[in-house]
Motif scaffolding. Structure first.
Motif, PDB file in Angstrom:
ATOM      1  N   PRO A 687      -4.317   0.093   9.855  1.00 60.07           N
ATOM      2  CA  PRO A 687      -3.402  -0.421  10.872  1.00 60.07           C
ATOM      3  C   PRO A 687      -3.114   0.622  11.942  1.00 60.07           C
ATOM      4  O   PRO A 687      -3.427   1.803  11.776  1.00 60.07           O
ATOM      5  CB  PRO A 687      -2.144  -0.753  10.068  1.00 60.07           C
ATOM      6  CG  PRO A 687      -2.174   0.214   8.925  1.00 60.07           C
ATOM      7  CD  PRO A 687      -3.623   0.419   8.594  1.00 60.07           C
ATOM      8  N   ALA A 688      -2.516   0.187  13.038  1.00 63.11           N
ATOM      9  CA  ALA A 688      -2.111   1.114  14.091  1.00 63.11           C
ATOM     10  C   ALA A 688      -1.036   2.053  13.554  1.00 63.11           C
ATOM     11  O   ALA A 688      -0.187   1.662  12.744  1.00 63.11           O
ATOM     12  CB  ALA A 688      -1.597   0.346  15.296  1.00 63.11           C
ATOM     13  N   THR A 716       3.813   3.443  11.003  1.00 62.34           N
ATOM     14  CA  THR A 716       2.607   2.642  10.774  1.00 62.34           C
ATOM     15  C   THR A 716       2.965   1.170  10.848  1.00 62.34           C
ATOM     16  O   THR A 716       3.936   0.730  10.221  1.00 62.34           O
ATOM     17  CB  THR A 716       1.987   2.958   9.405  1.00 62.34           C
ATOM     18  OG1 THR A 716       1.680   4.359   9.342  1.00 62.34           O
ATOM     19  CG2 THR A 716       0.718   2.167   9.188  1.00 62.34           C
ATOM     20  N   SER A 717       2.187   0.415  11.609  1.00 62.39           N
ATOM     21  CA  SER A 717       2.467  -1.012  11.774  1.00 62.39           C
ATOM     22  C   SER A 717       1.975  -1.788  10.561  1.00 62.39           C
ATOM     23  O   SER A 717       1.212  -1.276   9.736  1.00 62.39           O
ATOM     24  CB  SER A 717       1.798  -1.537  13.044  1.00 62.39           C
ATOM     25  OG  SER A 717       0.384  -1.533  12.889  1.00 62.39           O
ATOM     26  N   ALA A 718       2.401  -3.015  10.458  1.00 63.39           N
ATOM     27  CA  ALA A 718       1.912  -3.900   9.401  1.00 63.39           C
ATOM     28  C   ALA A 718       0.437  -4.236   9.658  1.00 63.39           C
ATOM     29  O   ALA A 718      -0.001  -4.311  10.803  1.00 63.39           O
ATOM     30  CB  ALA A 718       2.746  -5.170   9.350  1.00 63.39           C
ATOM     31  N   GLY A 731       4.466  -2.681   7.407  1.00 61.87           N
ATOM     32  CA  GLY A 731       4.569  -1.399   8.087  1.00 61.87           C
ATOM     33  C   GLY A 731       5.559  -0.482   7.385  1.00 61.87           C
ATOM     34  O   GLY A 731       6.336  -0.902   6.521  1.00 61.87           O
ATOM     35  N   TYR A 732       5.537   0.770   7.770  1.00 60.88           N
ATOM     36  CA  TYR A 732       6.454   1.723   7.138  1.00 60.88           C
ATOM     37  C   TYR A 732       6.678   2.905   8.071  1.00 60.88           C
ATOM     38  O   TYR A 732       5.956   3.113   9.050  1.00 60.88           O
ATOM     39  CB  TYR A 732       5.891   2.205   5.797  1.00 60.88           C
ATOM     40  CG  TYR A 732       4.574   2.946   5.886  1.00 60.88           C
ATOM     41  CD1 TYR A 732       4.529   4.332   6.103  1.00 60.88           C
ATOM     42  CD2 TYR A 732       3.365   2.268   5.755  1.00 60.88           C
ATOM     43  CE1 TYR A 732       3.338   5.006   6.188  1.00 60.88           C
ATOM     44  CE2 TYR A 732       2.156   2.942   5.839  1.00 60.88           C
ATOM     45  CZ  TYR A 732       2.147   4.312   6.050  1.00 60.88           C
ATOM     46  OH  TYR A 732       0.957   4.984   6.133  1.00 60.88           O
ATOM     47  N   TYR A 764       6.203   2.839  -0.099  1.00 63.06           N
ATOM     48  CA  TYR A 764       5.408   2.170   0.930  1.00 63.06           C
ATOM     49  C   TYR A 764       3.969   2.083   0.450  1.00 63.06           C
ATOM     50  O   TYR A 764       3.553   2.762  -0.495  1.00 63.06           O
ATOM     51  CB  TYR A 764       5.494   2.917   2.265  1.00 63.06           C
ATOM     52  CG  TYR A 764       4.844   4.268   2.282  1.00 63.06           C
ATOM     53  CD1 TYR A 764       3.545   4.442   2.781  1.00 63.06           C
ATOM     54  CD2 TYR A 764       5.505   5.402   1.788  1.00 63.06           C
ATOM     55  CE1 TYR A 764       2.948   5.690   2.797  1.00 63.06           C
ATOM     56  CE2 TYR A 764       4.907   6.652   1.811  1.00 63.06           C
ATOM     57  CZ  TYR A 764       3.627   6.791   2.312  1.00 63.06           C
ATOM     58  OH  TYR A 764       3.027   8.020   2.320  1.00 63.06           O
ATOM     59  N   PHE A 765       3.195   1.244   1.124  1.00 57.64           N
ATOM     60  CA  PHE A 765       1.817   0.987   0.728  1.00 57.64           C
ATOM     61  C   PHE A 765       0.868   1.377   1.852  1.00 57.64           C
ATOM     62  O   PHE A 765       1.120   1.077   3.019  1.00 57.64           O
ATOM     63  CB  PHE A 765       1.615  -0.492   0.374  1.00 57.64           C
ATOM     64  CG  PHE A 765       2.428  -0.961  -0.797  1.00 57.64           C
ATOM     65  CD1 PHE A 765       1.941  -0.838  -2.086  1.00 57.64           C
ATOM     66  CD2 PHE A 765       3.684  -1.519  -0.609  1.00 57.64           C
ATOM     67  CE1 PHE A 765       2.692  -1.260  -3.167  1.00 57.64           C
ATOM     68  CE2 PHE A 765       4.442  -1.948  -1.686  1.00 57.64           C
ATOM     69  CZ  PHE A 765       3.950  -1.813  -2.971  1.00 57.64           C
TER      70      PHE A 765
END
Length: 797
Positions: A687-688, A716-718, A731-732, A764-765
């Motif tokens: 992700p972005a 970090t975006s979803a 996201g996280y 977070y993942f």
């Protein structure tokens, strides 16, 4: 006659002037390796250890001198010969990019300006300040670079969303070859034995061969010791999340033309911890004991020896390395019945390695020889590698396997899989500079691989593979600020996979002997591939600006797994099937770059557009194999047209002389344009993300020299663009902290670096993590400390 002697003597004195000088920084410290050049005549040199230089063969008169040094503003002055005093030239610091990406010599700056593809160069200081669980994890902070993490000790590189056999890893000019097709297989590289790393983002198959369709990670440990010295260092590292402890000892020395170096590394770590008490393995929830990912411990023993000779016109160096590791697989996510894990046995200790686990040994022997002439250079590289990998787990019957393992076979019942790979490599490159403005490069690369298999489980067949390619490349300076480069390459490859039959009988329809038939998993495949690739680039460097554009074609031959896989992947709960009719991948890419750098501000953007006429990937189907795969979902290798685009951004602003604000970010978009998954993205698409960095760096702080304190805020975006069975990843935001500097303890310099990763212990993942499909979050808070103790002796050897 006397008159002739007088005239000759006067002319000689006029044309035998020397320009001497000293190059320093604003603190009057000498700068070693600064490039000093006269614009007319075209002469140049570099400064020595004391910052001094000499340019001979000049006439009396006035000259314009230009001085360049990485991290400092270019300086242009006029000098008049003869001169009675020794001129001093003082350079001012200027940023090139984010200061965390540290480069150490003028070569690095030139590479960034000359290379029309995106490029990052980091040194061992950066690696120690950003020490991760593996070398690839340490590089993850760079824009456009991410990883597929396999627990806490291994990871695979991802460049702009491409990984596996699309990214070439090079060590000392030889392509690193192992079992990189496996998502659970990390790199057998010792990050403590690397001097610096050069990362090329984008297709680099022109120079490195077909597998470099996504990019190159080029690692070097080739710095030369100083003459008649002995030096070395001791590194001690620790990490709290998985109770990691490691030490690496290096020693190097040189006596005139002979030099040698030695590095030995020992690592040991336990199960890593995550901020959750259970993980969801599809429709089954596995409880965790004290947040430990059971059986993810491991150890590593690495040895590196290097020796060689250096003369005026020749340098030859031998490398011998052996990387040996043993690491466990997460016990609840491996095999056919993870529900039957004996948790009592695993939870007694967080440091033991039990079934299932893998053992890997990688032997590497390399020779690099360089021969110089006045306007040319010949580089010869020879390499041999042996990769030995074993995967062990308790024997479990499935399909038509016998309930009682027969004692007549030549492998152990618990040996799940075994791979033994031999690789022979050779490169020859010739560099020629017919003029000061033109450089020509031609070369040939060859590689032969033979991979043997054993064990009770089948996934890929034994195979042999030959690759050979040749290239020509040229670079021409149109003006002091404009440069054109172009090249082309031809590759030929041949792959032969061998047939494979199950070691146990199965009932097969229309069989001659239904009572005793062995299923054929793989047939013999004999295919060859060849193709032309090309590249065209342009660089424009006016003043503080840098513009670059590159367009090219690249290709990649399918690997044996993509052609001939047919078995259960015990790590992914899948049944994977190859396609012997696959075509090679073809890709066309446009790379752009714009960068600006001044004393207090630097910024750059590197967009790209990438089109694959046929991209190979593992496609999930709706079918399940219940006879041989224990009901696992079937995945089949397929190909489709793909469009990808994205880019990276970086900026850096000096708020104060001692305070710096930085931003780096990346974005990647991919879409399949044909095939069963038309409209979907590609698997493992990152992700972005962006990192906002605030860094303090000073001269001294009490007894600490060169202190720094850095805070990263990563956003970090979803990732909602997925390919099933991938799942959407939210996201996280996460905070990371770093600090360090140099201290003198009893006249001994000690370099200290300290990190806190995931400072707030956030759950977070990571979408590209190996364990993402079973909802394993990233490791919790982790304190990392590294202490480097260098020593140096200048006594005559």
């Amino acid at each position: 006659m006397l008159t002739l002697f007088l005239i000759f003597g006067y002319a000689f004195s006029q044309s035998n002037q020397e320009l001497k000088g000293i190059v320093t920084d604003k603190e009057n410290k000498p700068l070693k390796g600064a490039f000093v050049k006269l614009n007319e005549p075209n002469k140049g040199t570099i400064t020595n250890d004391n910052g001094e230089f000499i340019i001979s063969g000049l006439q009396k008169g006035t000259y314009e001198i230009n001085i360049r040094f990485l991290g400092y503003e270019n300086l242009t002055k006029t000098v008049t010969l003869p001169t009675n005093n020794l001129p001093r030239f003082s350079l001012s610091k200027t940023p090139i990019s984010l200061q965390e990406v540290i480069v150490t010599d003028n070569h690095a700056l030139n590479r960034k300006k000359e290379e029309s593809l995106g490029i990052e160069i980091v040194n061992e200081d950066y690696l120690k300040q950003n020490l991760g669980g593996s070398l690839m994890k340490s590089l993850e902070r760079l824009p456009g670079i991410s990883t597929i993490d396999i627990g806490s000790g291994q990871s695979k590189p991802v460049i702009r969303g491409l990984s596996f056999n699309r990214v070439v890893v090079v060590e000392n000019n030889i392509k690193h070859e192992a079992q990189q097709w496996g998502a659970d297989h990390g790199l057998e590289i010792d990050q403590y034995a690397v001097d610096y790393v050069e990362i090329i983002k984008g297709p680099a198959s022109l120079m490195y061969g077909s597998d470099a369709i996504g990019g190159v990670i080029d690692m070097k440990n080739n710095k030369l010791p100083e003459k008649n010295t002995i030096s070395g260092a001791v590194d001690i590292s620790g990490k709290t999340n998985n109770d990691f402890i490691g030490t690496s000892v290096s020693l190097e020395g040189r006596k005139d033309w002979f030099f040698a170096s030695l590095t030995a590394t020992l690592l040991d770590y336990g199960d890593f911890r995550v901020p959750t008490d259970s993980v969801d393995i599809y429709n089954y929830r596995a409880a965790l004991h004290d947040n430990y990912m059971r059986n993810t411990a491991g150890n590593e023993q690495n040895f590196h020896l290097s020796f060689g000779l250096v003369k005026d016109k020749i340098q030859s160096r031998f490398y011998l390395s052996n990387v040996n590791s043993k690491s466990g697989f997460f016990a609840n996510a491996h095999g056919l019945e993870p529900r039957n894990v004996d948790t009592d046995v695993h939870d007694r200790s967080s440091r033991d390695v039990q079934y299932p686990f893998q053992k890997v040994n990688h032997l590497k022997i390399i020779n690099n020889t360089t021969i110089w002439q006045e306007k040319s250079r010949l580089e010869l590289d020879l390499g041999y590698q042996q990769n030995h990998r074993e995967e062990w787990s308790q024997y479990v019957q499935h399909g038509y396997m016998p309930a009682i393992f027969p004692d007549t076979l030549d492998f152990d019942m618990d040996l799940e899989r075994k791979f033994n790979k031999d690789i022979y490599s050779a490169n020859a490159k010739f560099f020629f500079e017919p003029t000061d403005k033109t450089q020509l490069n031609a070369g040939i690369n060859g590689e032969y691989k033979e991979n043997q298999i054993n064990g009770r489980g089948f996934i890929i067949p034994a195979y042999r593979q030959l690759n050979i390619g040749g290239f020509v490349f040229g670079r021409h300076e149109l003006s002091p600020t404009k440069q054109l480069q172009a090249g082309m390459r031809y590759d030929y490859g041949r792959i032969k996979t061998f047939s494979y039959f199950d070691w146990y009988p199965s009932p097969i329809d229309d069989a001659v002997d239904p009572e005793n038939n062995f299923l054929q998993r793989a047939a013999t495949i004999n295919r060859s591939f060849s193709n032309f690739t090309w590249s065209l680039g342009y660089n424009y460097n006016p003043g503080k600006w840098n513009y670059k554009v590159n367009i090219g074609k690249s290709f990649r031959m399918p690997i044996p797994k993509e052609l001939a896989a047919n078995g259960v992947n015990y790590h992914r709960f899948s049944y994977e099937v190859g396609n012997p009719d696959l075509s090679p991948e073809m890709a066309y890419q446009l790379d752009l770059g714009v960068a600006f750098g001044s004393k207090i501000f630097a910024a750059g953007v590197s967009p790209f557009v990438n089109y694959f006429s046929n991209y190979i990937y593992l496609n999930p189907t709706s079918a399940h194999d219940r006879l041989y795969g224990n009901g696992n979902q079937i995945f089949i290798y397929t190909e489709s047209k793909v469009l990808r685009y994205g880019g990276e951004f970086h900026s850096h602003y000096e708020l104060k002389d001692w305070l710096q604000l930085g931003l780096i970010g990346e974005y990647i978009y991919s879409r399949q344009l044909s095939g069963e998954k038309e409209g979907y993205t590609l698997p493992f698409s990152p992700p972005a993300s962006a990192i906002i960095n605030l860094k303090y760096h000073g001269k001294t702080l009490g007894r600490i020299e060169k202190p720094y304190l850095s805070v990263d805020y990563k956003i970090t975006s979803a990732q909602t663009n997925i390919v099933p069975p991938e799942v959407i990843t939210n996201g996280y935001q996460v905070f990371n902290l770093g600090m360090g500097g140099e201290v003198n303890l009893y006249k001994q310099k000690v370099n200290l670096s300290f990190q806190v990763q995931n400072l707030l212990n956030k759950k977070y993942f990571n979408h590209t993590s190996y364990y993402r499909l079973i909802n394993v979050p990233e490791p919790g808070r982790n304190f990392i400390v590294n202490m480097n103790i260098p020593f140096h002796s200048t006594k005559t050897l």
